[in-house]
Scaffold this active site. Structure first.
Site, PDB file in Angstrom:
ATOM      1  N   ASP A  33     104.757 160.701  60.612  1.00 42.01           N
ATOM      2  CA  ASP A  33     104.632 160.499  59.173  1.00 42.01           C
ATOM      3  C   ASP A  33     103.413 159.660  58.791  1.00 42.01           C
ATOM      4  O   ASP A  33     102.741 159.084  59.659  1.00 42.01           O
ATOM      5  CB  ASP A  33     105.913 159.856  58.616  1.00 42.01           C
ATOM      6  N   ASN A  78     119.153 152.836  57.575  1.00 39.34           N
ATOM      7  CA  ASN A  78     119.960 153.829  56.853  1.00 39.34           C
ATOM      8  C   ASN A  78     120.035 155.167  57.597  1.00 39.34           C
ATOM      9  O   ASN A  78     120.455 156.168  57.042  1.00 39.34           O
ATOM     10  CB  ASN A  78     119.403 154.041  55.439  1.00 39.34           C
ATOM     11  N   HIS A  97     117.435 156.859  58.807  1.00 41.18           N
ATOM     12  CA  HIS A  97     116.315 157.797  58.652  1.00 41.18           C
ATOM     13  C   HIS A  97     115.562 157.998  59.963  1.00 41.18           C
ATOM     14  O   HIS A  97     115.490 157.120  60.811  1.00 41.18           O
ATOM     15  CB  HIS A  97     115.399 157.428  57.477  1.00 41.18           C
TER      16      HIS A  97
END
Ligand code: GLP
EC number: 3.5.99.6
Length: 244
Positions: free
Chosen positions: A65, A134, A136
């Site tokens: 990313d 969370n 991800h």
């Protein structure tokens, strides 16, 4: 999923580097998926220590990313991170290293081009993953479809807060990123997930003991044929305590 329990962050980093180096030696043209964040930093240090013994000349890399709106030389960009933490210190050919360009004019085209480049390279042999609190993976926050391909995401406030430590203030943390999609990640032939620290203990327990659903993106890894997890004692301390 195969889980290896290690003592601490150092041992996790060392084992991960050993795992990758073995692959690099074994494969003729290894294609490695890389991650950023604090988790893989130690592994990169160990890889650099081996640079006299192992050449990275045949290695191609794809990062998960990149933030939207940051130039490649911005100190908070993942381009900068990768150059600083790894690429500048080994003999890898820079033209074989790939990260999404978050400063591209046409972001959708950039996502398509990234997918094409991974396919043309013959897909990823080993993808390194960290995990967000969370759940991800990459920047695929909760509720991202499991069928997603490389795409532009609006970052969760919790994800922006978790990353504020790298910036001067929360306002500076970008609101968007380009990330490999979940399906893109799942096409990697092997996945090596690294988890360290007690702040990830709940996430790891959720991953191991919870259901596979889009509320917790990493849960999809249960559906992958070859996932190796290297986790330290602190990260594993929540296992057995997950409340369904
Ligand atoms: C970041 C990255 C992820 C990374 C995760 C965990 O937002 N986009 O690829 O795995 O958060 O980061 P850390 O390793 O710093 O805990």
């Amino acid at each position: 999923m195969n889980i290896t329990k290690v003592k601490d962050y150092e041992e996790m980093s060392f084992r991960a580097a050993e795992y990758l180096l073995k692959k690099i030696v074994k494969l003729k043209k290894p294609v490695i998926g890389l991650a950023t964040g604090s988790t893989p930093e130690g592994m990169y240090k160990y890889l650099i220590e081996k640079k006299e013994e192992i050449s990275f000349k045949n290695v191609t890399t794809f990062n998960l990313d990149e933030y939207v709106g940051l130039s490649k030389d911005d100190q908070n960009s993942y381009h900068f991170y990768m150059n600083d933490k790894l690429f500048n210190h080994i003999d890898i050919k820079k033209e074989n290293t790939h990260l999404p360009n978050g400063a591209a004019k046409d972001l959708k085209q950039e996502c398509r081009d990234y997918e094409d480049a991974i396919r043309e390279a013959g897909f990823i042999d080993v993808q390194i993953l960290g995990i967000g609190v969370n759940g991800h993976i990459g920047f695929n926050d909760p509720e991202t479809p499991f069928t997603s391909r490389t795409h532009v995401v609006d970052l969760d406030e919790s994800t922006r807060k978790a990353n504020v430590r790298f910036f001067q203030s929360i306002e500076e943390v970008p609101r968007q990123a380009i990330t490999m999609g979940i399906e893109t990640i799942m096409e990697s032939k092997e996945i090596l997930l690294l988890i360290s620290g007690k702040e990830k203990a709940h996430s790891l327990a959720r991953l191991i003991e919870g259901p596979v659903d889009e509320k917790f993106p990493a849960s999809i890894l249960h559906k992958h044929a070859h996932v190796e997890i290297i986790a330290d004692e602190a990260a594993l301390s929540g296992v057995g305590k997950y409340l369904h």
